[in-house]
Design a protein around this motif. Structure first.
Motif, PDB file in Angstrom:
ATOM      1  N   ARG A   6       0.844  -1.180   0.000  1.00 37.09           N
ATOM      2  CA  ARG A   6       0.000   0.000   0.000  1.00 37.09           C
ATOM      3  C   ARG A   6       0.884   1.236   0.000  1.00 37.09           C
ATOM      4  O   ARG A   6       1.831   1.326   0.763  1.00 37.09           O
ATOM      5  N   THR A   7       0.573   2.177  -0.854  1.00 35.83           N
ATOM      6  CA  THR A   7       1.366   3.402  -0.930  1.00 35.83           C
ATOM      7  C   THR A   7       0.554   4.583  -0.419  1.00 35.83           C
ATOM      8  O   THR A   7      -0.660   4.489  -0.234  1.00 35.83           O
ATOM      9  N   HIS A   8       1.242   5.686  -0.222  1.00 37.21           N
ATOM     10  CA  HIS A   8       0.589   6.890   0.284  1.00 37.21           C
ATOM     11  C   HIS A   8       1.190   8.109  -0.398  1.00 37.21           C
ATOM     12  O   HIS A   8       2.403   8.203  -0.583  1.00 37.21           O
ATOM     13  N   ALA A   9       0.342   9.035  -0.753  1.00 36.70           N
ATOM     14  CA  ALA A   9       0.773  10.307  -1.325  1.00 36.70           C
ATOM     15  C   ALA A   9       0.306  11.430  -0.407  1.00 36.70           C
ATOM     16  O   ALA A   9      -0.814  11.416   0.080  1.00 36.70           O
ATOM     17  N   CYS A  10       1.193  12.360  -0.128  1.00 38.13           N
ATOM     18  CA  CYS A  10       0.852  13.508   0.707  1.00 38.13           C
ATOM     19  C   CYS A  10       1.840  14.628   0.409  1.00 38.13           C
ATOM     20  O   CYS A  10       2.784  14.448  -0.365  1.00 38.13           O
ATOM     21  N   GLU A  11       1.633  15.744   1.048  1.00 43.47           N
ATOM     22  CA  GLU A  11       2.533  16.874   0.872  1.00 43.47           C
ATOM     23  C   GLU A  11       3.777  16.712   1.752  1.00 43.47           C
ATOM     24  O   GLU A  11       3.679  16.219   2.877  1.00 43.47           O
ATOM     25  N   PRO A  12       4.946  17.123   1.255  1.00 48.18           N
ATOM     26  CA  PRO A  12       6.156  17.081   2.086  1.00 48.18           C
ATOM     27  C   PRO A  12       6.065  18.127   3.196  1.00 48.18           C
ATOM     28  O   PRO A  12       5.448  19.177   3.019  1.00 48.18           O
ATOM     29  N   THR A  13       6.661  17.837   4.352  1.00 46.32           N
ATOM     30  CA  THR A  13       6.626  18.786   5.471  1.00 46.32           C
ATOM     31  C   THR A  13       8.008  19.249   5.911  1.00 46.32           C
ATOM     32  O   THR A  13       8.107  20.163   6.727  1.00 46.32           O
ATOM     33  N   MET A  14       9.064  18.651   5.389  1.00 46.54           N
ATOM     34  CA  MET A  14      10.413  19.072   5.768  1.00 46.54           C
ATOM     35  C   MET A  14      10.909  20.154   4.811  1.00 46.54           C
ATOM     36  O   MET A  14      10.606  20.126   3.629  1.00 46.54           O
ATOM     37  N   THR A  15      11.697  21.075   5.337  1.00 47.57           N
ATOM     38  CA  THR A  15      12.346  22.080   4.496  1.00 47.57           C
ATOM     39  C   THR A  15      13.542  21.439   3.799  1.00 47.57           C
ATOM     40  O   THR A  15      13.989  20.350   4.182  1.00 47.57           O
ATOM     41  N   ASP A  16      14.081  22.131   2.811  1.00 44.31           N
ATOM     42  CA  ASP A  16      15.294  21.643   2.149  1.00 44.31           C
ATOM     43  C   ASP A  16      16.435  21.506   3.154  1.00 44.31           C
ATOM     44  O   ASP A  16      17.189  20.539   3.121  1.00 44.31           O
ATOM     45  N   GLU A  17      16.539  22.462   4.082  1.00 43.71           N
ATOM     46  CA  GLU A  17      17.589  22.408   5.101  1.00 43.71           C
ATOM     47  C   GLU A  17      17.396  21.185   5.994  1.00 43.71           C
ATOM     48  O   GLU A  17      18.363  20.535   6.389  1.00 43.71           O
ATOM     49  N   GLY A  18      16.146  20.867   6.324  1.00 51.59           N
ATOM     50  CA  GLY A  18      15.860  19.687   7.135  1.00 51.59           C
ATOM     51  C   GLY A  18      16.242  18.401   6.426  1.00 51.59           C
ATOM     52  O   GLY A  18      16.800  17.483   7.037  1.00 51.59           O
ATOM     53  N   VAL A  19      15.962  18.323   5.136  1.00 51.26           N
ATOM     54  CA  VAL A  19      16.320  17.130   4.361  1.00 51.26           C
ATOM     55  C   VAL A  19      17.836  16.977   4.316  1.00 51.26           C
ATOM     56  O   VAL A  19      18.367  15.876   4.516  1.00 51.26           O
ATOM     57  N   VAL A  20      18.556  18.066   4.099  1.00 48.33           N
ATOM     58  CA  VAL A  20      20.022  18.000   4.078  1.00 48.33           C
ATOM     59  C   VAL A  20      20.548  17.580   5.444  1.00 48.33           C
ATOM     60  O   VAL A  20      21.456  16.744   5.551  1.00 48.33           O
ATOM     61  N   TRP A  21      19.968  18.119   6.528  1.00 53.39           N
ATOM     62  CA  TRP A  21      20.376  17.745   7.884  1.00 53.39           C
ATOM     63  C   TRP A  21      20.169  16.243   8.093  1.00 53.39           C
ATOM     64  O   TRP A  21      21.041  15.550   8.619  1.00 53.39           O
ATOM     65  N   ASN A  58       0.140  10.131  10.284  1.00 55.49           N
ATOM     66  CA  ASN A  58       0.227  11.399  11.010  1.00 55.49           C
ATOM     67  C   ASN A  58       0.810  12.437  10.045  1.00 55.49           C
ATOM     68  O   ASN A  58       1.800  12.177   9.361  1.00 55.49           O
ATOM     69  N   ARG A  59       0.198  13.592   9.960  1.00 55.54           N
ATOM     70  CA  ARG A  59       0.604  14.591   8.971  1.00 55.54           C
ATOM     71  C   ARG A  59       2.097  14.890   9.009  1.00 55.54           C
ATOM     72  O   ARG A  59       2.762  14.917   7.968  1.00 55.54           O
ATOM     73  N   ASP A  60       2.654  15.120  10.195  1.00 59.67           N
ATOM     74  CA  ASP A  60       4.073  15.465  10.292  1.00 59.67           C
ATOM     75  C   ASP A  60       4.971  14.287   9.925  1.00 59.67           C
ATOM     76  O   ASP A  60       5.964  14.444   9.218  1.00 59.67           O
ATOM     77  N   ALA A  61       4.609  13.098  10.414  1.00 60.72           N
ATOM     78  CA  ALA A  61       5.435  11.915  10.134  1.00 60.72           C
ATOM     79  C   ALA A  61       5.361  11.521   8.667  1.00 60.72           C
ATOM     80  O   ALA A  61       6.391  11.311   8.011  1.00 60.72           O
ATOM     81  N   ALA A  62       4.156  11.404   8.132  1.00 55.23           N
ATOM     82  CA  ALA A  62       4.014  11.034   6.724  1.00 55.23           C
ATOM     83  C   ALA A  62       4.626  12.101   5.827  1.00 55.23           C
ATOM     84  O   ALA A  62       5.269  11.780   4.819  1.00 55.23           O
ATOM     85  N   GLY A  63       4.472  13.366   6.203  1.00 56.63           N
ATOM     86  CA  GLY A  63       5.079  14.444   5.415  1.00 56.63           C
ATOM     87  C   GLY A  63       6.595  14.395   5.423  1.00 56.63           C
ATOM     88  O   GLY A  63       7.241  14.705   4.415  1.00 56.63           O
ATOM     89  N   ALA A  64       7.179  14.009   6.555  1.00 54.37           N
ATOM     90  CA  ALA A  64       8.644  13.868   6.622  1.00 54.37           C
ATOM     91  C   ALA A  64       9.094  12.691   5.758  1.00 54.37           C
ATOM     92  O   ALA A  64      10.081  12.791   5.016  1.00 54.37           O
ATOM     93  N   VAL A  65       8.379  11.570   5.856  1.00 52.27           N
ATOM     94  CA  VAL A  65       8.720  10.412   5.016  1.00 52.27           C
ATOM     95  C   VAL A  65       8.584  10.785   3.546  1.00 52.27           C
ATOM     96  O   VAL A  65       9.446  10.465   2.723  1.00 52.27           O
ATOM     97  N   ARG A  66       7.524  11.509   3.195  1.00 52.73           N
ATOM     98  CA  ARG A  66       7.334  11.969   1.811  1.00 52.73           C
ATOM     99  C   ARG A  66       8.490  12.856   1.379  1.00 52.73           C
ATOM    100  O   ARG A  66       8.989  12.763   0.264  1.00 52.73           O
ATOM    101  N   SER A  67       8.959  13.733   2.271  1.00 52.33           N
ATOM    102  CA  SER A  67      10.080  14.616   1.963  1.00 52.33           C
ATOM    103  C   SER A  67      11.349  13.833   1.647  1.00 52.33           C
ATOM    104  O   SER A  67      12.158  14.257   0.828  1.00 52.33           O
ATOM    105  N   ASP A  72       7.024  10.962  -3.471  1.00 50.48           N
ATOM    106  CA  ASP A  72       5.593  10.710  -3.491  1.00 50.48           C
ATOM    107  C   ASP A  72       5.300   9.220  -3.648  1.00 50.48           C
ATOM    108  O   ASP A  72       6.096   8.476  -4.204  1.00 50.48           O
ATOM    109  N   ASP A  73       4.135   8.806  -3.163  1.00 52.60           N
ATOM    110  CA  ASP A  73       3.684   7.418  -3.248  1.00 52.60           C
ATOM    111  C   ASP A  73       4.644   6.440  -2.567  1.00 52.60           C
ATOM    112  O   ASP A  73       4.941   5.367  -3.087  1.00 52.60           O
ATOM    113  N   PHE A  74       5.122   6.814  -1.378  1.00 50.72           N
ATOM    114  CA  PHE A  74       5.987   5.911  -0.621  1.00 50.72           C
ATOM    115  C   PHE A  74       5.174   4.740  -0.094  1.00 50.72           C
ATOM    116  O   PHE A  74       3.958   4.821   0.072  1.00 50.72           O
ATOM    117  N   THR A  75       5.842   3.631   0.159  1.00 51.98           N
ATOM    118  CA  THR A  75       5.180   2.415   0.626  1.00 51.98           C
ATOM    119  C   THR A  75       5.007   2.462   2.137  1.00 51.98           C
ATOM    120  O   THR A  75       5.941   2.797   2.871  1.00 51.98           O
TER     121      THR A  75
END
Length: 187
Positions: A1-16, A65-74, A78-81
């Motif tokens: 099962r996959t999920h699509a949502c909006e990313p919640t991490m900033t570019d700086e957060g992803v680099v960190w 959870n919006r923050d958790a799924a958004g971080a995983v999406r970041s 998109d469409d992560f498992t």
């Protein structure tokens, strides 16, 4: 099962995250979901209560959870498992630290295709033996049997946190359960 949502991490957060190999979402899950999770774990004490993934309140409140799924999406796109396995690593009574390890199936390389997500439905102070991880260790390849002999490593991070916190790590980060000094009655 996959999920699509909006990313919640900033570019700086992803680099960190890419540099350190972990990200914390402090108290991201509401108290009512944490209480339901604790009740569920009290009556389902086996080490892999994966059937909790059939509970809408858990999937919606923790996994999606919006923050958790958004971080995983970041991090994964998109469409992560969604996860297919849930592990329960709660312990009771004093315990020595676990050996350093990477979870089985870890693959060393520059691509980020897999994550570990740790959810704490209760407060986890240092004496409860939280997961300890070594930032940046996902860049270091080491055979599993050669990791176990290390004790305390300078720079290790203890993932102490309040109830409802979620830690996301690269799948191949070095980690272990820290020493637990809390009595059996505690969590």
């Amino acid at each position: 099962r996959t999920h699509a949502c909006e990313p919640t991490m900033t570019d700086e957060g992803v680099v960190w995250f890419c540099r350190n190999g972990y990200w914390i979402l402090e108290a991201a899950v509401p108290d009512d979901i944490n209480e339901r999770a604790m009740d569920y774990l009290a009556s389902n004490t086996h080490r892999e209560p994966t059937e909790i993934m059939q509970e809408d309140w858990f999937v919606d409140g923790v996994i999606l959870n919006r923050d958790a799924a958004g971080a995983v999406r970041s991090l994964l796109g998109d469409d992560f498992t969604l996860p297919t396995l849930v592990a329960n690593h709660r312990a009771r009574g004093p315990a020595i630290p676990q050996d350093w390890h990477r979870d089985s199936g870890s693959r060393h390389g520059p691509e980020l295709n897999y994550l570990q997500v740790f959810y704490y439905p209760q407060d986890v102070p240092r004496e409860m033996g939280p997961t300890e991880l070594l930032p940046g260790s996902h860049f270091r390849y080491q055979r599993q049997k050669l990791m176990a002999h290390y004790g305390a490593i300078k720079g290790g991070v203890f993932t102490t946190a309040s109830a409802g916190s979620i830690f996301i790590t690269t799948y191949n980060i070095w980690h272990r359960r820290a020493a637990r000094t809390a009595p059996a009655e505690a969590g």
